[in-house]
Scaffold this active site. Structure first.
Site, mmCIF file in Angstrom:
data_model
loop_
_atom_site.group_PDB
_atom_site.id
_atom_site.type_symbol
_atom_site.label_atom_id
_atom_site.label_comp_id
_atom_site.label_asym_id
_atom_site.label_seq_id
_atom_site.Cartn_x
_atom_site.Cartn_y
_atom_site.Cartn_z
ATOM 1 N N GLN A 1 17.687 -5.965 -15.640
ATOM 2 C CA GLN A 1 17.022 -6.748 -14.596
ATOM 3 C C GLN A 1 15.841 -7.609 -15.039
ATOM 4 O O GLN A 1 15.726 -8.772 -14.624
ATOM 5 C CB GLN A 1 16.542 -5.812 -13.471
ATOM 6 C CG GLN A 1 15.919 -6.559 -12.327
ATOM 7 C CD GLN A 1 15.367 -5.702 -11.204
ATOM 8 O OE1 GLN A 1 14.579 -6.168 -10.417
ATOM 9 N NE2 GLN A 1 15.777 -4.451 -11.112
ATOM 10 N N GLY B 1 -7.776 -4.256 1.382
ATOM 11 C CA GLY B 1 -8.680 -5.411 1.393
ATOM 12 C C GLY B 1 -9.938 -5.063 2.167
ATOM 13 O O GLY B 1 -10.223 -3.882 2.413
ATOM 14 N N GLY B 2 -10.669 -6.069 2.578
ATOM 15 C CA GLY B 2 -11.919 -5.830 3.290
ATOM 16 C C GLY B 2 -11.726 -5.448 4.751
ATOM 17 O O GLY B 2 -12.665 -5.004 5.409
ATOM 18 N N GLU C 1 12.444 0.293 -14.927
ATOM 19 C CA GLU C 1 11.571 -0.028 -13.802
ATOM 20 C C GLU C 1 10.554 1.062 -13.440
ATOM 21 O O GLU C 1 9.349 0.848 -13.460
ATOM 22 C CB GLU C 1 12.460 -0.335 -12.583
ATOM 23 C CG GLU C 1 11.743 -0.466 -11.255
ATOM 24 C CD GLU C 1 10.862 -1.694 -11.169
ATOM 25 O OE1 GLU C 1 11.332 -2.781 -11.541
ATOM 26 O OE2 GLU C 1 9.703 -1.576 -10.720
ATOM 27 N N ASP D 1 10.353 -4.615 -13.268
ATOM 28 C CA ASP D 1 11.400 -5.486 -13.808
ATOM 29 C C ASP D 1 11.207 -6.937 -13.360
ATOM 30 O O ASP D 1 10.914 -7.823 -14.156
ATOM 31 C CB ASP D 1 12.777 -5.007 -13.341
ATOM 32 C CG ASP D 1 13.264 -3.827 -14.168
ATOM 33 O OD1 ASP D 1 12.786 -3.637 -15.287
ATOM 34 O OD2 ASP D 1 14.148 -3.096 -13.678
HETATM 35 C C1 LIG Z 1 16.537 -1.531 -20.901
HETATM 36 C C2 LIG Z 1 16.707 -0.656 -22.113
HETATM 37 C C3 LIG Z 1 16.042 0.701 -21.865
HETATM 38 C C4 LIG Z 1 18.213 -0.466 -22.333
HETATM 39 O O1 LIG Z 1 18.444 0.229 -23.517
HETATM 40 P P1 LIG Z 1 19.936 0.322 -24.131
HETATM 41 O O2 LIG Z 1 20.942 0.318 -23.041
HETATM 42 O O3 LIG Z 1 19.945 1.484 -25.035
HETATM 43 O O4 LIG Z 1 20.165 -1.077 -24.886
HETATM 44 P P2 LIG Z 1 19.350 -1.693 -26.129
HETATM 45 O O5 LIG Z 1 18.341 -2.635 -25.669
HETATM 46 O O6 LIG Z 1 18.891 -0.579 -27.016
HETATM 47 O O7 LIG Z 1 20.439 -2.588 -26.911
HETATM 48 C C5 LIG Z 1 21.706 -2.216 -27.108
HETATM 49 C C6 LIG Z 1 22.281 -2.505 -28.470
HETATM 50 O O8 LIG Z 1 23.294 -3.487 -28.225
HETATM 51 C C7 LIG Z 1 23.255 -4.444 -29.239
HETATM 52 N N1 LIG Z 1 23.760 -5.702 -28.745
HETATM 53 C C8 LIG Z 1 23.364 -6.383 -27.645
HETATM 54 N N2 LIG Z 1 24.053 -7.539 -27.537
HETATM 55 C C9 LIG Z 1 24.896 -7.581 -28.588
HETATM 56 C C10 LIG Z 1 25.872 -8.523 -29.021
HETATM 57 N N3 LIG Z 1 26.096 -9.634 -28.341
HETATM 58 N N4 LIG Z 1 26.570 -8.243 -30.134
HETATM 59 C C11 LIG Z 1 26.347 -7.115 -30.845
HETATM 60 N N5 LIG Z 1 25.437 -6.190 -30.496
HETATM 61 C C12 LIG Z 1 24.718 -6.422 -29.366
HETATM 62 C C13 LIG Z 1 21.765 -4.528 -29.572
HETATM 63 O O9 LIG Z 1 21.599 -5.157 -30.815
HETATM 64 C C14 LIG Z 1 21.392 -3.054 -29.574
HETATM 65 O O10 LIG Z 1 21.827 -2.486 -30.787
HETATM 66 P P3 LIG Z 1 20.877 -1.592 -31.754
HETATM 67 O O11 LIG Z 1 20.446 -0.435 -30.951
HETATM 68 O O12 LIG Z 1 21.809 -1.226 -32.875
HETATM 69 O O13 LIG Z 1 19.745 -2.414 -32.189
HETATM 70 C C15 LIG Z 1 16.092 -1.330 -23.371
HETATM 71 O O14 LIG Z 1 16.809 -2.500 -23.646
HETATM 72 C C16 LIG Z 1 14.621 -1.670 -23.216
HETATM 73 O O15 LIG Z 1 13.741 -0.813 -23.269
HETATM 74 N N6 LIG Z 1 14.311 -2.969 -23.025
HETATM 75 C C17 LIG Z 1 12.957 -3.461 -22.978
HETATM 76 C C18 LIG Z 1 12.302 -3.165 -21.662
HETATM 77 C C19 LIG Z 1 13.083 -3.668 -20.484
HETATM 78 O O16 LIG Z 1 13.369 -4.832 -20.348
HETATM 79 N N7 LIG Z 1 13.380 -2.740 -19.568
HETATM 80 C C20 LIG Z 1 13.856 -3.047 -18.261
HETATM 81 C C21 LIG Z 1 15.266 -3.302 -18.180
HETATM 82 S S1 LIG Z 1 15.591 -3.784 -16.523
#
Ligand SMILES: CC(C)(COP(=O)(O)OP(=O)(O)OC[C@H]1O[C@@H](n2cnc3c(N)ncnc32)[C@H](O)[C@@H]1OP(=O)(O)O)[C@@H](O)C(=O)NCCC(=O)NCCS
Length: 421
Positions: A16, A245-246, A138, A167
């Site tokens: 998101q 607020g106030g 979030e 988010d």
């Molecule tokens: C949201 C979150 C917790 C999700 O975590 P997740 O589902 O484990 O996903 P990740 O972000 O770790 O990424 C997934 C993997 O897919 C891979 N990937 C994504 N797109 C890709 C593509 N097109 N081709 C190949 N690999 C891809 C990434 O490189 C990553 O691989 P790695 O772990 O080997 O580096 C995490 O992305 C995060 O903390 N983001 C930052 C904060 C944020 O925006 N949070 C709110 C989300 S609404």
């Protein structure tokens, strides 16, 4: 011409926070190229699905007006395409877990080398510090950014809010960072790194609570319901529905008794006489025990109880009309059902009906920021990889043969027609 026409955004966002940012920029006219993992795509395509095999509302409502291409950025061929996309775009936006883009082989130094004009914008859970490597969703941000500790009632647990301030709130912060960096690039010719941390974004939105934390050192917070009969500690407390607020405020019941038959009322000094007339309690208008804000402060609960006796005789829209006629601000508690049906929000484009090729019609929240010369047109979200060939052609200038060769290399995943065979 749309305000951001000509700005090309390489969109590596998912879930998101990042998608809200790039959707806003797409509505302002940027060409947003959503790069997704072949066969899978943004995980929200399948999350909370209400219709089988159709992109979820979670996805469609966050990815309108974007183009989608599939690319395996971990394959050799995928990396080569990504290099070319970085050279061809103005902004790269991502909200992967910390370090993911580096692990793909594209640290900031390399991105800068490939395209010194590129703006590289990220959402992360935390800024530099002890938690910088943590993944965040979030509610984690709401809890770590000071919102949850200050939301809810004094005698209840901390609460998260229904608004996605971690988010979508951080997506908004990031969007401001990107357009600011674009403006700066106009003058310097250089791109820069933009970071919006979710903890920082939530804390920014909870700014008044840090104000109150400091005020505590100089005495009780008189506008909080804990005053004067409850107790304060050395931490900013939860204020229930107090206004913050106030001017004192509270949500009082209206006719109907339903979950959302409430209206938020605010007692500004001139409003007291209005309320007391409406309540049939004219004698309290000039009574020194009630007449001034200072006199009312210790018994705000009684003041709101008096007002509620009157509001309970009318529905929330009648109360809204009567109070506004008398220049007294108030806010009916509107349900999502009421907001979805509200004609004025449809008229302004804040709530929009969109037609999607596989889902059919759905409602979305349109561009909430209105520009007089750059109206937003809200379109559907793309299907996974819908524009892969088109982007390789019009952004990278690949010929049809080169596009076919790229598919054959596996860098783009499996072509839909081949996958169907
Ligand atoms: C949201 C979150 C917790 C999700 O975590 P997740 O589902 O484990 O996903 P990740 O972000 O770790 O990424 C997934 C993997 O897919 C891979 N990937 C994504 N797109 C890709 C593509 N097109 N081709 C190949 N690999 C891809 C990434 O490189 C990553 O691989 P790695 O772990 O080997 O580096 C995490 O992305 C995060 O903390 N983001 C930052 C904060 C944020 O925006 N949070 C709110 C989300 S609404």
């Amino acid at each position: 011409m749309k305000a951001l026409e000509g700005v090309r955004i390489l969109d590596f966002t998912h879930v998101q926070s990042g998608p809200t940012c790039t959707q806003l920029l797409a509505w302002f006219g940027a060409d947003v190229i959503k790069v997704e993992r072949p066969g899978v795509g943004d995980i929200t395509r399948t999350q909370l699905r209400d219709i089988p095999d159709v992109d979820s509302l979670y996805f469609t409502m966050l990815n309108g007006n974007k183009r989608s291409m599939t690319l395996d950025t971990k394959s050799e061929g995928g990396k080569a395409i990504l290099e070319r996309l970085i050279k061809a775009c103005d902004v790269l936006v991502e909200n992967f877990a910390p370090g993911a883009i580096d692990r793909m082989g594209f640290p900031w130094e390399k991105i800068q080398e490939l395209n010194p004009r590129m703006i590289y914008a990220s959402v992360k859970g935390f800024g530099p510090g002890p938690y910088e490597d943590c993944k965040v969703y979030e509610n984690v941000a709401q809890c770590t950014g000071g919102s949850a500790s200050t939301t809810g009632f004094d005698d209840g647990p901390p609460l998260v809010t229904g608004s996605q301030i971690g988010d979508s709130g951080t997506g908004l912060h990031l969007g401001l960072g990107i357009v600011t960096a674009l403006y700066h690039r106009e003058k310097t010719g250089r791109g820069q790194r933009v970071l919006a941390a979710m903890q920082d974004g939530v804390l920014n939105l909870a700014r008044v609570k840090l104000r109150d934390q400091q005020r505590l050192a100089h005495g009780p917070l008189k506008e909080y319901p804990q005053y004067p009969n409850g107790t304060f500690t050395d931490e900013c407390p939860r204020a229930g529905n107090a206004s913050g607020g106030g001017q004192p405020g509270w949500a009082v019941k209206t006719k109907g008794g339903g979950a959302n038959d409430y209206i938020y009322v605010i007692i500004q000094p001139p409003g007291w006489a209005v309320y007391m007339k409406l309540c049939g309690r004219e004698e309290l208008i000039d009574d020194p025990e009630w007449a001034t804000p200072e006199a009312r402060l210790p018994k705000l609960d009684q003041c709101f109880a008096l007002i509620e006796e009157w509001t309970k005789t009318k529905d929330k829209f009648e109360v809204m009309e009567i109070l506004n006629e008398r220049n007294v601000p108030c806010g009916p508690i509107l349900s999502m059902k009421e907001l979805a049906e509200e004609p004025s929000l449809r008229a302004t484009g804040t709530v929009v009906e969109v037609d999607h090729p596989t889902r059919g019609k759905y409602l979305t929240v349109g561009q909430p920021i209105k520009l007089s010369d750059s109206p937003a047109e809200v379109g559907p979200s793309p299907l996974l990889g819908e524009h892969t060939d088109e982007i390789l052609g019009d952004v990278l200038g690949l010929s049809e043969d080169e596009i076919e060769a790229t598919w054959a290399s596996g860098a783009l995943g499996q072509k839909a027609s081949a996958a169907a065979e």
